[in-house]
Design a protein around this motif. Structure first.
Motif, mmCIF file in Angstrom:
data_model
loop_
_atom_site.group_PDB
_atom_site.id
_atom_site.type_symbol
_atom_site.label_atom_id
_atom_site.label_comp_id
_atom_site.label_asym_id
_atom_site.label_seq_id
_atom_site.Cartn_x
_atom_site.Cartn_y
_atom_site.Cartn_z
ATOM 1 N N MET A 1 10.536 10.232 10.602
ATOM 2 C CA MET A 1 9.831 9.587 11.692
ATOM 3 C C MET A 1 8.421 10.157 11.722
ATOM 4 S SD MET A 1 10.739 9.507 15.777
ATOM 5 C CE MET A 1 11.949 10.720 15.537
ATOM 6 N N SER A 2 7.458 9.300 11.979
ATOM 7 C CA SER A 2 6.065 9.733 11.965
ATOM 8 C C SER A 2 5.651 10.354 13.285
ATOM 9 C CB SER A 2 5.179 8.545 11.651
ATOM 10 O OG SER A 2 5.181 7.691 12.768
ATOM 11 N N SER A 3 4.480 10.965 13.257
ATOM 12 C CA SER A 3 4.015 11.664 14.451
ATOM 13 C C SER A 3 3.693 10.702 15.585
ATOM 14 C CB SER A 3 2.800 12.517 14.112
ATOM 15 O OG SER A 3 1.755 11.704 13.637
ATOM 16 N N TYR A 4 3.120 9.534 15.276
ATOM 17 C CA TYR A 4 2.803 8.594 16.358
ATOM 18 C C TYR A 4 4.085 8.106 17.034
ATOM 19 C CZ TYR A 4 1.309 4.696 19.114
ATOM 20 O OH TYR A 4 1.102 3.852 20.168
ATOM 21 N N THR A 5 5.031 7.655 16.255
ATOM 22 C CA THR A 5 6.280 7.153 16.821
ATOM 23 C C THR A 5 6.974 8.239 17.629
ATOM 24 O OG1 THR A 5 6.560 5.614 14.980
ATOM 25 C CG2 THR A 5 8.507 6.102 16.281
ATOM 26 N N ARG A 6 7.003 9.440 17.086
ATOM 27 C CA ARG A 6 7.635 10.561 17.781
ATOM 28 C C ARG A 6 6.938 10.831 19.115
ATOM 29 N NH1 ARG A 6 8.606 13.538 13.605
ATOM 30 N NH2 ARG A 6 6.451 14.121 13.315
ATOM 31 N N SER A 7 5.619 10.674 19.146
ATOM 32 C CA SER A 7 4.866 10.993 20.362
ATOM 33 C C SER A 7 5.019 9.942 21.458
ATOM 34 C CB SER A 7 3.386 11.186 20.029
ATOM 35 O OG SER A 7 2.785 9.948 19.703
ATOM 36 N N VAL A 8 5.441 8.730 21.120
ATOM 37 C CA VAL A 8 5.523 7.685 22.150
ATOM 38 C C VAL A 8 6.961 7.322 22.547
ATOM 39 C CG1 VAL A 8 3.295 6.688 21.531
ATOM 40 C CG2 VAL A 8 5.385 5.757 20.511
ATOM 41 N N LEU A 9 7.951 7.947 21.924
ATOM 42 C CA LEU A 9 9.337 7.642 22.299
ATOM 43 C C LEU A 9 9.620 8.116 23.720
ATOM 44 C CD1 LEU A 9 11.451 8.459 19.116
ATOM 45 C CD2 LEU A 9 10.851 6.212 20.036
ATOM 46 N N MET A 10 10.284 7.253 24.482
ATOM 47 C CA MET A 10 10.677 7.598 25.849
ATOM 48 C C MET A 10 12.017 8.326 25.809
ATOM 49 S SD MET A 10 9.621 4.102 27.883
ATOM 50 C CE MET A 10 10.452 2.951 26.811
ATOM 51 N N PRO A 11 12.349 9.073 26.866
ATOM 52 C CA PRO A 11 13.660 9.737 26.898
ATOM 53 C C PRO A 11 14.788 8.713 26.728
ATOM 54 C CG PRO A 11 12.272 10.533 28.677
ATOM 55 C CD PRO A 11 11.544 9.383 28.053
ATOM 56 N N GLY A 12 15.705 9.017 25.848
ATOM 57 C CA GLY A 12 16.838 8.125 25.593
ATOM 58 C C GLY A 12 16.542 6.991 24.631
ATOM 59 N N GLU A 13 15.299 6.860 24.195
ATOM 60 C CA GLU A 13 14.936 5.777 23.263
ATOM 61 C C GLU A 13 15.313 6.201 21.848
ATOM 62 O OE1 GLU A 13 11.221 2.726 22.660
ATOM 63 O OE2 GLU A 13 10.785 4.747 23.379
ATOM 64 N N GLN A 14 15.941 5.282 21.118
ATOM 65 C CA GLN A 14 16.417 5.580 19.770
ATOM 66 C C GLN A 14 15.884 4.560 18.776
ATOM 67 O OE1 GLN A 14 20.586 5.240 20.479
ATOM 68 N NE2 GLN A 14 20.766 7.289 21.341
ATOM 69 N N ILE A 15 15.475 5.032 17.623
ATOM 70 C CA ILE A 15 14.977 4.142 16.571
ATOM 71 C C ILE A 15 16.155 3.423 15.939
ATOM 72 C CG2 ILE A 15 13.856 4.064 14.314
ATOM 73 C CD1 ILE A 15 12.103 6.375 15.263
ATOM 74 N N ARG A 16 16.030 2.109 15.828
ATOM 75 C CA ARG A 16 17.077 1.279 15.227
ATOM 76 C C ARG A 16 16.698 0.752 13.850
ATOM 77 N NH1 ARG A 16 20.976 3.201 18.035
ATOM 78 N NH2 ARG A 16 21.102 2.499 20.176
ATOM 79 N N ALA A 17 15.387 0.567 13.600
ATOM 80 C CA ALA A 17 14.954 0.055 12.292
ATOM 81 C C ALA A 17 13.490 0.384 12.063
ATOM 82 C CB ALA A 17 15.156 -1.461 12.226
ATOM 83 N N HIS A 18 13.158 0.538 10.777
ATOM 84 C CA HIS A 18 11.770 0.740 10.354
ATOM 85 C C HIS A 18 11.371 -0.469 9.523
ATOM 86 C CE1 HIS A 18 11.155 5.018 11.350
ATOM 87 N NE2 HIS A 18 12.458 5.117 11.133
ATOM 88 N N GLY A 19 10.175 -0.979 9.751
ATOM 89 C CA GLY A 19 9.620 -2.022 8.899
ATOM 90 C C GLY A 19 8.745 -1.379 7.837
ATOM 91 N N VAL A 20 8.661 -2.023 6.688
ATOM 92 C CA VAL A 20 7.876 -1.491 5.574
ATOM 93 C C VAL A 20 6.961 -2.594 5.070
ATOM 94 C CG1 VAL A 20 8.002 -0.539 3.230
ATOM 95 C CG2 VAL A 20 9.776 0.034 4.901
ATOM 96 N N LEU A 21 5.691 -2.244 4.823
ATOM 97 C CA LEU A 21 4.780 -3.209 4.237
ATOM 98 C C LEU A 21 5.163 -3.425 2.774
ATOM 99 C CD1 LEU A 21 1.331 -2.116 5.722
ATOM 100 C CD2 LEU A 21 2.869 -3.915 6.508
ATOM 101 N N HIS A 22 5.036 -4.662 2.320
ATOM 102 C CA HIS A 22 5.436 -5.035 0.959
ATOM 103 C C HIS A 22 4.371 -4.592 -0.057
ATOM 104 C CE1 HIS A 22 6.714 -7.690 -2.356
ATOM 105 N NE2 HIS A 22 7.893 -7.634 -1.764
ATOM 106 N N TRP A 23 4.820 -4.265 -1.249
ATOM 107 C CA TRP A 23 3.925 -3.809 -2.308
ATOM 108 C C TRP A 23 2.946 -4.885 -2.753
ATOM 109 C CZ3 TRP A 23 3.859 -6.595 -6.716
ATOM 110 C CH2 TRP A 23 4.974 -7.367 -7.003
#
Length: 186
Positions: A1-23
């Motif tokens: 998990m990246s620093s931005y995502t980690r810094s904005v997660l609310m209490p109890g919020e859980q990551i369900r999926a990551h999107g990836v830019l295509h090559w």
């Protein structure tokens, strides 16, 4: 998990999926670099190119292509390399995350753009894929928020799977809201 995502997660919020830019976002810069490289190799073998020298004689002197062509070719190669660097930076600085509560997207390091939409505020999502996108597995997902707000997630790998996870999370959030509302009023 990246620093931005980690810094904005609310209490109890859980990551369900990551999107990836295509090559595929590297395809145009690579093509530009290859064309410049091919021109750089071919330029010395092409002979001379007549160009006007209006400042000196007004005549059409013979200017060797190996010099002019090499400079032009290096310019094209440099544009390709800079485009590759920009695409690489976009790839590594983009975060696309679906949580149990929000859609989060961040692009950039120094100049940063973010979009965060609560799942409760998402009305729908749509997918746009070109023929090439369908063949190569990339496309754009447009997240439609309440009030007409639309947030495009461009050039994402496996847009249908990303869309399906997003729609599942929206439905879960809707059902949860209904259950909570029913418990409060019921």
């Amino acid at each position: 998990m990246s620093s931005y995502t980690r810094s904005v997660l609310m209490p109890g919020e859980q990551i369900r999926a990551h999107g990836v830019l295509h090559w595929v976002m590297f395809l145009q810069p690579l093509l530009l670099t290859a064309i410049g490289g091919a021109f750089a190799v071919a330029a010395p073998k092409m002979g001379g190119l007549p160009l006007p020298d209006l400042l000196k004689t007004g005549a059409m002197p013979e200017i060797p292509v190996d010099k002019l062509g090499s400079w032009l070719a290096m310019g094209v190669v440099m544009m390709g390399v800079v485009s590759l660097l920009i695409a690489f930076l976009r790839q590594v600085t983009t975060e696309i995350v679906l949580t149990n509560r929000r859609v989060i997207m961040k692009v950039g390091i120094i100049q940063r753009s973010t979009v965060e939409i609560l799942l409760a505020k998402v009305e729908s999502a749509s997918i746009h894929q070109s023929i090439l996108g369908r063949l190569m597995g990339f496309g754009n997902v447009l997240v439609h928020g309440t009030g007409g707000a639309m947030s495009p997630i461009r050039c994402i790998t496996s847009p249908i799977e990303f869309h399906n996870v997003l729609m599942m999370l929206i439905e879960k959030a809707r059902v949860h809201r209904e259950d909570v509302s029913h418990d409060l009023h019921g």
